[in-house]
Design a protein around this motif. Structure first.
Motif, PDB file in Angstrom:
ATOM      1  N   LEU A 151      18.085   4.013  -4.927  1.00  0.00           N
ATOM      2  CA  LEU A 151      16.851   3.224  -5.574  1.00  0.00           C
ATOM      3  C   LEU A 151      16.153   2.467  -4.216  1.00  0.00           C
ATOM      4  N   GLY A 152      17.080   2.038  -3.404  1.00  0.00           N
ATOM      5  CA  GLY A 152      16.605   1.367  -2.485  1.00  0.00           C
ATOM      6  C   GLY A 152      15.845   2.279  -1.395  1.00  0.00           C
ATOM      7  N   ILE A 153      16.227   3.485  -1.126  1.00  0.00           N
ATOM      8  CA  ILE A 153      15.548   4.457  -0.456  1.00  0.00           C
ATOM      9  C   ILE A 153      14.229   4.668  -0.884  1.00  0.00           C
ATOM     10  N   CYS A 154      14.210   4.942  -2.338  1.00  0.00           N
ATOM     11  CA  CYS A 154      13.050   5.129  -2.967  1.00  0.00           C
ATOM     12  C   CYS A 154      11.927   4.047  -2.923  1.00  0.00           C
ATOM     13  N   CYS A 155      12.484   2.799  -2.809  1.00  0.00           N
ATOM     14  CA  CYS A 155      11.490   1.684  -2.811  1.00  0.00           C
ATOM     15  C   CYS A 155      10.816   1.663  -1.165  1.00  0.00           C
ATOM     16  N   VAL A 156      11.756   1.921  -0.124  1.00  0.00           N
ATOM     17  CA  VAL A 156      11.503   2.114   1.278  1.00  0.00           C
ATOM     18  C   VAL A 156      10.134   3.279   1.149  1.00  0.00           C
ATOM     19  N   TYR A 157      10.435   4.384   0.293  1.00  0.00           N
ATOM     20  CA  TYR A 157       9.581   5.587   0.480  1.00  0.00           C
ATOM     21  C   TYR A 157       8.205   4.979  -0.085  1.00  0.00           C
ATOM     22  N   ILE A 158       8.242   4.205  -1.253  1.00  0.00           N
ATOM     23  CA  ILE A 158       6.996   4.008  -1.714  1.00  0.00           C
ATOM     24  C   ILE A 158       6.215   2.930  -0.803  1.00  0.00           C
ATOM     25  N   VAL A 159       6.879   2.180  -0.251  1.00  0.00           N
ATOM     26  CA  VAL A 159       6.255   1.132   1.057  1.00  0.00           C
ATOM     27  C   VAL A 159       5.682   1.916   1.926  1.00  0.00           C
ATOM     28  N   PHE A 160       6.531   2.964   2.502  1.00  0.00           N
ATOM     29  CA  PHE A 160       5.868   3.794   3.596  1.00  0.00           C
ATOM     30  C   PHE A 160       4.517   4.478   3.246  1.00  0.00           C
ATOM     31  N   ILE A 161       4.579   5.207   1.980  1.00  0.00           N
ATOM     32  CA  ILE A 161       3.528   6.164   1.829  1.00  0.00           C
ATOM     33  C   ILE A 161       2.398   5.231   1.729  1.00  0.00           C
ATOM     34  N   ALA A 162       2.591   4.231   0.967  1.00  0.00           N
ATOM     35  CA  ALA A 162       1.267   3.136   0.981  1.00  0.00           C
ATOM     36  C   ALA A 162       0.936   2.622   2.143  1.00  0.00           C
ATOM     37  N   ASP A 163       1.835   2.268   2.971  1.00  0.00           N
ATOM     38  CA  ASP A 163       1.283   1.577   4.504  1.00  0.00           C
ATOM     39  C   ASP A 163       0.684   2.647   5.137  1.00  0.00           C
ATOM     40  N   ASN A 164       1.190   3.725   4.929  1.00  0.00           N
ATOM     41  CA  ASN A 164       0.440   4.864   6.062  1.00  0.00           C
ATOM     42  C   ASN A 164      -0.780   5.297   5.128  1.00  0.00           C
ATOM     43  N   ILE A 165      -1.085   5.405   4.009  1.00  0.00           N
ATOM     44  CA  ILE A 165      -2.222   5.633   3.251  1.00  0.00           C
ATOM     45  C   ILE A 165      -3.267   4.640   3.727  1.00  0.00           C
ATOM     46  N   LYS A 166      -2.967   3.362   3.666  1.00  0.00           N
ATOM     47  CA  LYS A 166      -3.517   2.170   3.854  1.00  0.00           C
ATOM     48  C   LYS A 166      -4.234   2.251   5.177  1.00  0.00           C
ATOM     49  N   LYS A 167      -3.595   2.815   6.236  1.00  0.00           N
ATOM     50  CA  LYS A 167      -4.010   2.865   7.778  1.00  0.00           C
ATOM     51  C   LYS A 167      -5.051   3.954   7.501  1.00  0.00           C
ATOM     52  N   MET A 168      -4.790   5.031   7.024  1.00  0.00           N
ATOM     53  CA  MET A 168      -5.931   6.081   7.085  1.00  0.00           C
ATOM     54  C   MET A 168      -7.096   5.771   6.213  1.00  0.00           C
ATOM     55  N   VAL A 169      -6.830   4.817   5.185  1.00  0.00           N
ATOM     56  CA  VAL A 169      -8.345   4.456   4.260  1.00  0.00           C
ATOM     57  C   VAL A 169      -8.804   3.321   4.456  1.00  0.00           C
ATOM     58  N   ASP A 170      -8.291   2.466   5.300  1.00  0.00           N
ATOM     59  CA  ASP A 170      -8.802   1.154   5.833  1.00  0.00           C
ATOM     60  C   ASP A 170     -10.044   1.273   6.561  1.00  0.00           C
ATOM     61  N   PRO A 171     -10.304   2.073   7.473  1.00  0.00           N
ATOM     62  CA  PRO A 171     -11.617   2.405   8.084  1.00  0.00           C
ATOM     63  C   PRO A 171     -12.794   2.775   7.283  1.00  0.00           C
ATOM     64  N   HIS A 172     -12.335   3.131   6.185  1.00  0.00           N
ATOM     65  CA  HIS A 172     -13.435   3.625   5.133  1.00  0.00           C
ATOM     66  C   HIS A 172     -13.549   2.574   3.962  1.00  0.00           C
ATOM     67  N   TYR A 173     -12.515   2.103   3.721  1.00  0.00           N
ATOM     68  CA  TYR A 173     -12.418   1.259   2.358  1.00  0.00           C
ATOM     69  C   TYR A 173     -11.128   0.471   2.461  1.00  0.00           C
ATOM     70  N   ASN A 174     -11.276  -0.915   2.651  1.00  0.00           N
ATOM     71  CA  ASN A 174     -10.018  -1.750   2.846  1.00  0.00           C
ATOM     72  C   ASN A 174      -9.637  -2.546   1.461  1.00  0.00           C
ATOM     73  N   MET A 175      -8.435  -2.055   1.006  1.00  0.00           N
ATOM     74  CA  MET A 175      -7.827  -2.673  -0.387  1.00  0.00           C
ATOM     75  C   MET A 175      -6.328  -3.134  -0.055  1.00  0.00           C
ATOM     76  N   ALA A 176      -5.513  -3.675  -0.826  1.00  0.00           N
ATOM     77  CA  ALA A 176      -4.430  -4.309  -0.694  1.00  0.00           C
ATOM     78  C   ALA A 176      -3.381  -3.110  -0.879  1.00  0.00           C
TER      79      ALA A 176
END
Length: 477
Positions: A151-176
C-alpha cells in the motif's frame, strides 16, 4: 508481495496441511527429498520466462530508479556507486534465500505452494524449540508488513503520477497536486479491478517500452549536461560530494531497498512460472533481471546527481527542463507508473482476501455472487486508502525511504535470513557453521537498516511538515 498473489484457480487447487506438522515431520524423521513442489503445481495461466522477466523489470524500473539521483546526493557519488552494487548483491542473495526457503518449506509439508506467511510459520515450527511459539505471530507480522509495504508503494505511485502531471500542466493551468490525485483516482480504481497477473502481462510489456523510452530521453539530458560538468562548463557552483554523510546515509539505504527489493513480486512471479526452476539458476531470470536493474540504477544515480547536484528533487523527472521532449518523457513515466499501480495493488488484495476475508465469508455460507462483489469492494477500498494517505503525506522522497527501510529491511533481509536459519536447524549448517554466521549477519544488517532508516525518514517527514507550516505562516503574514 507474497505468493498470495497466485491466480485464483491455482489458489483453490492447493490443499495445505496444518503448518504445525512441520516440526512433527522432522521429529518423525519424514523425508521430503523425493517430493518436488514444482511438479505438483497446478497453473491454469502460467507465465513463461520472458513474461516473468518483463514483470520483474517493470516492477523494479519505476519510481525507485527516478529517485536515485536524490539518493546519490545523500550518499555521495563514490559511496553511492559502491553501496548500490553492494546492496544489489545483498538483495539478490536474500531473494534467492527467500525462494529457496519457501521451496524447502513446501517440500517439508509436501505441498506445491505456501504463502510467505505460511512459509515463515513452517520455518519457525521446524526451528529451535524456543522459536516455535512465535510461528503464528510472525506469520501475521509478515502479512502486516506485506500489506503496509505494498500500500505504501501505491501511495508513492499516486504522489508520483500527480507530481509529474502537475509539472506538465502547470505552464497552462496551475492547481494543487491534491486535485491531480483526485482526477486520477477513478481510472486507478478501474485498472485495479483487473484480477489476473496473466491479464496484466501485456500492460506490463507496454509499461516497460514506455519506461525504457523515457529513460533514454532522460539519459540524453543527463549525459549532455554531465559532459559540460566534466569539462567545467557548468554554472552550478556546488561541488560534487564524493563520500556523503553518515547522517543521511540511512535515507539512501531506505531508497535503494525500496528501489531494488521487489520481494513480493519475486515470490509471485516464481510461483506463477511455467518453468520455476529457471528462475533461480545462475543465469536465470532473477540474476539476469537484477544485473540489468543494478547497472541501470548506478548509471541513473551517478548521471542524475551530476546533472542536478545542488538541488535534486524527489524524482529526476521533476528536474527536467521545459520542452516537448522532456514533457513526453514525463508523460511516458506517468503512464508506466499508472500501469504498475495495478500490479502492486494486486498483492494487498490477495493477502487480505485470500488470507482473511474469503475464508470467513465462505464459512458463513456466502454465495459466489456475494464473494465476487466483496472482492471487488475490497479492491476499491484499498485503492481509496492509498489515495487518502497520498493526499495526507505528499512527500515522495521521504515516503520512498520510509517504506523501504521499514518494510523491506524486514521482508527482504531479516525474515529470509531467519527462515533459512530455522529450516537448516540443527544439522544443515556444516561443521564450520558458515551458513549460520552468514544468516546472523544478514539479520543484523536488516535490523540496523530498519531502525536507522525508519527513524531518519520519520524525522525527515516531521521536519518537512514543520517547515511547511512555518512557510505558510510567513506567507500569510
Amino acid at each position: 508481495m507474497s505468493c498470495c498473489t497466485m491466480d485464483r484457480d491455482k489458489a483453490e487447487a492447493v490443499q495445505l496441511q496444518p503448518v504445525g506438522e512441520a516440526a512433527q515431520a522432522l521429529q518423525n524423521g519424514a523425508s521430503s527429498e523425493e517430493y518436488d513442489p514444482h511438479v505438483h503445481r497446478m497453473l491454469p495461466k502460467p507465465t513463461n520466462n520472458w513474461e516473468t522477466l518483463v514483470h520483474l523489470l517493470k516492477c523494479s524500473l519505476g519510481t525507485g530508479i527516478l529517485a536515485m539521483p536524490q539518493a546519490f546526493a545523500r550518499a555521495g557519488l563514490v559511496t553511492g556507486v559502491i553501496a548500490t552494487v553492494v546492496v544489489g548483491i545483498l538483495v539478490t542473495h536474500c531473494l534467492h534465500v527467500l525462494v529457496r526457503s519457501q521451496y524447502a518449506a513446501c517440500k517439508l509439508l509436501r505441498v506445491p505452494l505456501l504463502t510467505y506467511p505460511q512459509s515463515m510459520s513452517t520455518a519457525l515450527e521446524a526451528g529451535p524449540q524456543p522459536l516455535r511459539r512465535f510461528s503464528h505471530a510472525l506469520a501475521i507480522t509478515v502479512d502486516v508488513f506485506l500489506v503496509v509495504y505494498q500500500l505504501g508503494i501505491c501511495c508513492v505511485y499516486i504522489v508520483f503520477i500527480a507530481d509529474n502531471i502537475k509539472k506538465m500542466v502547470d505552464p497552462h493551468y496551475n492547481m494543487a497536486v491534491e486535485f491531480h490525485m483526485l482526477i486520477i483516482l477513478v481510472p486507478l480504481i478501474a485498472f485495479n479491478l483487473i484480477p489476473s497477473l496473466k491479464l496484466l502481462a501485456p500492460f506490463s510489456a507496454l509499461a516497460n517500452v514506455l519506461t525504457f523510452i523515457g529513460l533514454g530521453i532522460i539519459v540524453y539530458y543527463l549525459i549532455s549536461t554531465s559532459k559540460s560538468a566534466i569539462k567545467g562548463e557548468t554554472s552550478d557552483p556546488v561541488p560534487l560530494d564524493l563520500w556523503g554523510s553518515p547522517a543521511t546515509f540511512p535515507l539512501f539505504f531506505g531508497t535503494i531497498l525500496f528501489a531494488l527489493t521487489a520481494v513480493g513480486v519475486v515470490i509471485a512471479l516464481e510461483n506463477n512460472m511455467k518453468t520455476p526452476k529457471a528462475f533461480g539458476k545462475p543465469l536465470g531470470v532473477l540474476n539476469g533481471g537484477m544485473t540489468i536493474i543494478v547497472l541501470l540504477y548506478v548509471a541513473m544515480g551517478a548521471l542524475g546527481y551530476v546533472y542536478c547536484r545542488s538541488d535534486c528533487s524527489d524524482s529526476i523527472t521533476l528536474d527536467l527542463p521545459h520542452g516537448s521532449l522532456a514533457t513526453s518523457a514525463i508523460a511516458m513515466f506517468a503512464i508506466a507508473i499508472f500501469i504498475s499501480y495495478g500490479l502492486h495493488c494486486y498483492v494487498p488484495v490477495e493477502v487480505v482476501w485470500r488470507g482473511y476475508l474469503q475464508p470467513r465469508l465462505e464459512s458463513s455460507g456466502a454465495p459466489a455472487s456475494r464473494l465476487r462483489v466483496a472482492e471487488y469492494a475490497l479492491r476499491v477500498v484499498l485503492c481509496l486508502i492509498t489515495f487518502v494517505l497520498a493526499v495526507a503525506v505528499p512527500k515522495l522522497g521521504l515516503f520512498i525511504s520510509l517504506f523501504g527501510a521499514l518494510c523491506l529491511s524486514a521482508l527482504g533481509i531479516c525474515f529470509p535470513a531467519l527462515m533459512e536459519m530455522c529450516l537448516s536447524f540443527p544439522d544443515k549448517f556444516g561443521p564450520a557453521k558458515v551458513g549460520l554466521l552468514k544468516d546472523i549477519f544478514l539479520f543484523i544488517v536488516g535490523l540496523v537498516g530498519l531502525v536507522a532508516g525508519t527513524y531518519t525518514a520519520l524525522d525527515g517527514i516531521v521536519v518537512s511538515f514543520i517547515k511547511d507550516a512555518q512557510d505558510a505562516k510567513t506567507l500569510n503574514a
